[in-house]
Design an enzyme around this catalytic site. Structure first.
Site, PDB file in Angstrom:
ATOM      1  N   LYS A 203      -6.250 -85.781  71.904  1.00 21.69           N
ATOM      2  CA  LYS A 203      -5.050 -86.626  71.978  1.00 21.69           C
ATOM      3  C   LYS A 203      -3.795 -85.774  71.833  1.00 21.69           C
ATOM      4  O   LYS A 203      -2.870 -85.874  72.620  1.00 21.69           O
ATOM      5  CB  LYS A 203      -5.107 -87.694  70.879  1.00 21.69           C
ATOM      6  CG  LYS A 203      -4.055 -88.774  71.033  1.00 21.69           C
ATOM      7  CD  LYS A 203      -4.434 -90.050  70.288  1.00 21.69           C
ATOM      8  CE  LYS A 203      -4.674 -89.790  68.817  1.00 21.69           C
ATOM      9  NZ  LYS A 203      -5.086 -91.020  68.107  1.00 21.69           N
ATOM     10  N   LYS A 493      -8.124 -78.170  56.918  1.00 19.76           N
ATOM     11  CA  LYS A 493      -7.575 -77.601  58.153  1.00 19.76           C
ATOM     12  C   LYS A 493      -6.525 -76.534  57.828  1.00 19.76           C
ATOM     13  O   LYS A 493      -6.512 -75.445  58.395  1.00 19.76           O
ATOM     14  CB  LYS A 493      -6.903 -78.739  58.931  1.00 19.76           C
ATOM     15  CG  LYS A 493      -7.252 -78.800  60.405  1.00 19.76           C
ATOM     16  CD  LYS A 493      -6.371 -79.800  61.133  1.00 19.76           C
ATOM     17  CE  LYS A 493      -7.114 -81.053  61.526  1.00 19.76           C
ATOM     18  NZ  LYS A 493      -6.267 -81.983  62.331  1.00 19.76           N
TER      19      LYS A 493
END
Lengths: 532, 532
Positions: A203, A493
């Site tokens: 996305k 992350k």
């Protein structure tokens, strides 16, 4: 403001949980109980007499649904209100409109945002139809590889395996998700790249794993003397780094109101599923999901299957205190469906704050896990029957098989044996067994339910997908949490990027700066010594 | 008699658990802690500074190991004492000698039962070598399908995927386990039966699913004009209904001292793995498992990796109260390894009585589940970071990849990104993150450990398999339960036969006798009506 554990129905349910229905009571399983605890809609049948509930429990759960205004919230979601948010804090502030991705059939939602989203989705479907017609005419491509991770992988993969029996002749799908280079190497090894298309799905256009894996694919295509531009399709947000006609054969759009784990009916699943199953079957799948979305708006708890299921899950989690819940499909084709539901459920409802940013004082989403039956019976069912933890089970079954290729052995078909095992497990987990031999004693009272469908076809799979999507949303509504963000993935992350930077420095033979990374340094020293 | 929850070390551990190490303490992760909580042996390295333990906890756990005499019990197991039993009640009364299946290397166990078992196993290996040489010479067969369920499926399947990179050119393995006829139809659809061998695996020779699926295979072979006898190999107990040279190309033996879930290094895994990987690689795999078996006899807790791991698991389960534990391999090749460990662990230790038949008053085996990383990070890690339940994690990582096919993207390889993510997750789960935004607050104190190996090759996989097998056994020894039987699978099986009988009656159009089956009848009526 609504507080789950101070609500009237929750207090009532806490009382009821002190003495829940005893499923080992020999007089309990009357035909009356079994019949009254069956609910059917859209061809699906939910059997829940084997849950630790009575009509009184069901009434209290129904009151909870009323008190938490779940139908109004579902209506708001499907109409495109901004419900993905944490009030008073910076948050995603987004609509949640995966239901619009399939709202092209009867009784389409009339709210402007939902209508607009459905139109945008329909446009992408039309673009896809054109592309597939072109590809069909050229006849060059036989294989398609999905390159994506998380929601861009699990849902489409689960659906592909579920409907592999409906594959178009000569077409195959593959999946490459992990940043482990062996994943890509293993997938690509078996392919004729000249006949292979890749769908890269991100996305944001900047998912590290997916960008890396796209580069891996491009290098392999180039090495094989092929132009990557002719082999790679992008599914991404408009204006993302991947929205670039110079680099892709085609681009399809998704939007910020489609969460990854809710994206399988969008182009995220659409491109590969329509390529391999055919557009007609993909549309059937959407039609099933859409029908269940409409059912989820029914105020009557008993006929609203996803709501009914959500309430039973809440009962098991918050009132019977079960930390995990297993999904056991008696269908080998659903082998990866539990992995999809694991993401759907745990990423949506594994939350510790409510929609006002306050830490919750009760349990939210349980661990979801599972494998197909009857396989599971020969694996972990020992613990479910006789372990010290109680694991509620969500069984899925089908009356007919997909291939119509069966065998009669000792007077029954395999399909009949499969169904027999399904119902036998359900009952024996509930009822247990008395015995003087302690090793043959089964405590019972293992709650479970069965969702049964005629057969696993595209329409039915659409129903099931949406049944779970909406059930997860209902649980989130009841807990008053935001089921649509995933802040919990950010910390790892961020830290990974610091490690990656260390590796990059090492690669450039720069001296490592310990101060920059005081914590990982100790580990990094060990890895470095192992690497050298 | 030893009672776990009245033992001195358990009382001490209960005290320590009231105030376990706080992993979010900024001063905790010194190099000293990290270095002292690393243990290496046989090329494997276990990092456990991210568990909620101190040196004091480790001492108490070590005392627990001593008090429960785990090394003596492991010695007894590997020497072939009858440890699969419940004292004072009818039970299996068997030896537990899967370790003998690979005891052909250094320091072989000298006890008579172990020696005898190893000799029997070696004989089967020699038979297999001959068969494979014959098959090689004829060159007819390219594909092999394993027909088995539970331990006859999960272990061999997990190992095959793990070592697929080492496959012999032109050889492939497939697995058909579920009694769902779509499983067999799906597998057989893609095969040239004339080039396909089947290995049917059932110790008793009477596993319902496997017998049914063998019949399915035989019908398909016959329909294709092939003689099943030339295509089917049996792996079974001597004298079982499947031990019949008139019906099989060859037969290999297993024995009652090999539990299904511990059988992958026996002929249960041997036939298909040696066919597809080559005998030399299968032997390397056995050599690894054997080396770890020897390590499991080391009294020093720190160097005995499976024992060290078992003690940390006990700490998380019994003292920190964690109901589940995830296994997350940062390796796509290990995609089915968690499913094997799920059976291994949950079927072994999902028990509610001790070895004297007394109901335990503490928790035994947790739910084991997992998926590969980095994929899991994009799925259920949200809940692990920010959910209301604490899920300990067992990470597995490798320094190098298998295919040596990697890509540099933004200055690092995929393999480096993979390792970076692994270590980043480990640390961030432990440490958490403070934040004024409640959605960006991570509570931390999520215990986890990493087992790191140089690369995933046959030897290393053998090490890992035995590491988990022995760790599971150690946990069972500490809890004083029998990890080697599985009475909990019987009840469902029994009830399933009653349902199957109903289907058979229906098929023969006999009137159904409700009295015979008062309980299932209500359901059966519903299924029947759906069927008609």
């Amino acid at each position: 403001m609504f507080l789950f554990n101070q609500s009237k129905s929750v207090l009532r349910l806490n009382e009821l949980a002190e003495d829940p229905v005893d499923l080992t009571d020999d007089t309990l399983f009357t035909s009356k109980r079994v019949d009254s605890m069956i609910s059917s809609a859209l061809g699906l049948t939910l059997f829940y007499a084997t849950e630790r509930v009575s009509e009184i429990t069901m009434q209290a759960l129904s009151d909870l649904a009323q008190e938490t205004q779940v139908i109004e919230k579902m209506q708001k979601m499907q109409s495109g209100e901004v419900i993905n948010r944490i009030e008073g804090f910076p948050s995603e502030e987004r609509k949640v409109l995966h239901t619009a991705m399939r709202d092209f059939f009867d009784h389409a939602n009339e709210a402007a945002p939902a209508k607009e989203a459905a139109q945008m989705a329909y446009q992408e479907l039309e673009k896809l139809t054109h592309l597939l017609t072109d590809l069909e005419a050229k006849g060059t491509f036989t294989d398609m590889v999905q390159v994506g991770i998380g929601g861009s992988d699990l849902g489409p993969r689960a659906v592909y395996y579920a409907l592999k029996a409906y594959e178009k002749p000569g077409r195959r799908a593959h999946f490459f998700s992990n940043v482990d280079p062996d994943d890509g190497a293993g997938v690509l090894r078996g392919l004729d790249l000249s006949k292979t298309l890749f769908v890269v799905v991100s996305k944001s256009g900047s998912t590290l794993e997916t960008n890396t894996n796209e580069t891996f694919v491009r290098e392999h295509l180039t090495k094989a003397g092929l132009d990557p531009k002719n082999h790679i399709i992008a599914v991404t947000g408009k204006g993302s780094p991947m929205d670039d006609p110079n680099r892709y054969l085609a681009a399809f759009y998704i939007w910020d109101f489609i969460g990854g784990r809710y994206s399988v009916t969008s182009m995220v699943g659409g491109v590969i599923l329509a390529f391999v199953l055919g557009m007609d079957r993909f549309l059937e799948f959407l039609r099933g999901a859409n029908a269940m979305d409409k059912l989820a708006l029914q105020p009557d708890v008993k006929s609203n299957l996803p709501l009914l299921s959500a309430l039973l899950s809440i009962w098991n989690r918050n009132f019977l205190g079960c930390a995990t819940s297993a999904v056991i499909p008696y269908s080998q084709a659903l082998c990866r469906f539990p992995a999809h539901l694991q993401q759907l459920n745990m990423e949506s409802n594994g939350k510790r704050i409510d929609r006002q940013g306050k830490a919750v004082e009760f349990d939210t989403g349980p661990v979801i896990w599972g494998e197909p039956g009857t396989n599971g019976q020969h694996s972990f069912f020992q613990l479910i029957h006789q372990g010290t933890s109680v694991i509620p089970i969500d069984f899925i079954g089908f009356i007919e098989n997909q291939y119509k290729d069966d065998v009669v052995f000792q007077g029954t078909t395999s399909q009949e044996k499969l169904l027999s095992n399904l119902f036998a497990q359900s009952l024996s987990l509930a009822r247990g067994q008395k015995s003087d031999n302690p090793n043959q004693f089964f405590p019972g009272n293992r709650p479970n339910r069965i969702i049964l469908a005629p057969r696993l076809d595209p329409y039915t799979l659409g129903l099931l997908l949406s049944y779970y999507e909406n059930s997860v949303a209902f649980q989130g509504f009841i807990w008053n949490i935001n089921s649509f963000d995933q802040e919990g993935v950010q910390l790892g992350k961020k830290l990974a990027l610091q490690y990656i930077d260390l590796f990059a420095q090492k690669r450039e033979q720069k001296p490592l700066d310990a101060k920059q990374f005081p914590l990982g340094q100790a580990y990094f020293r060990h890895i470095s010594s192992l690497l050298s």
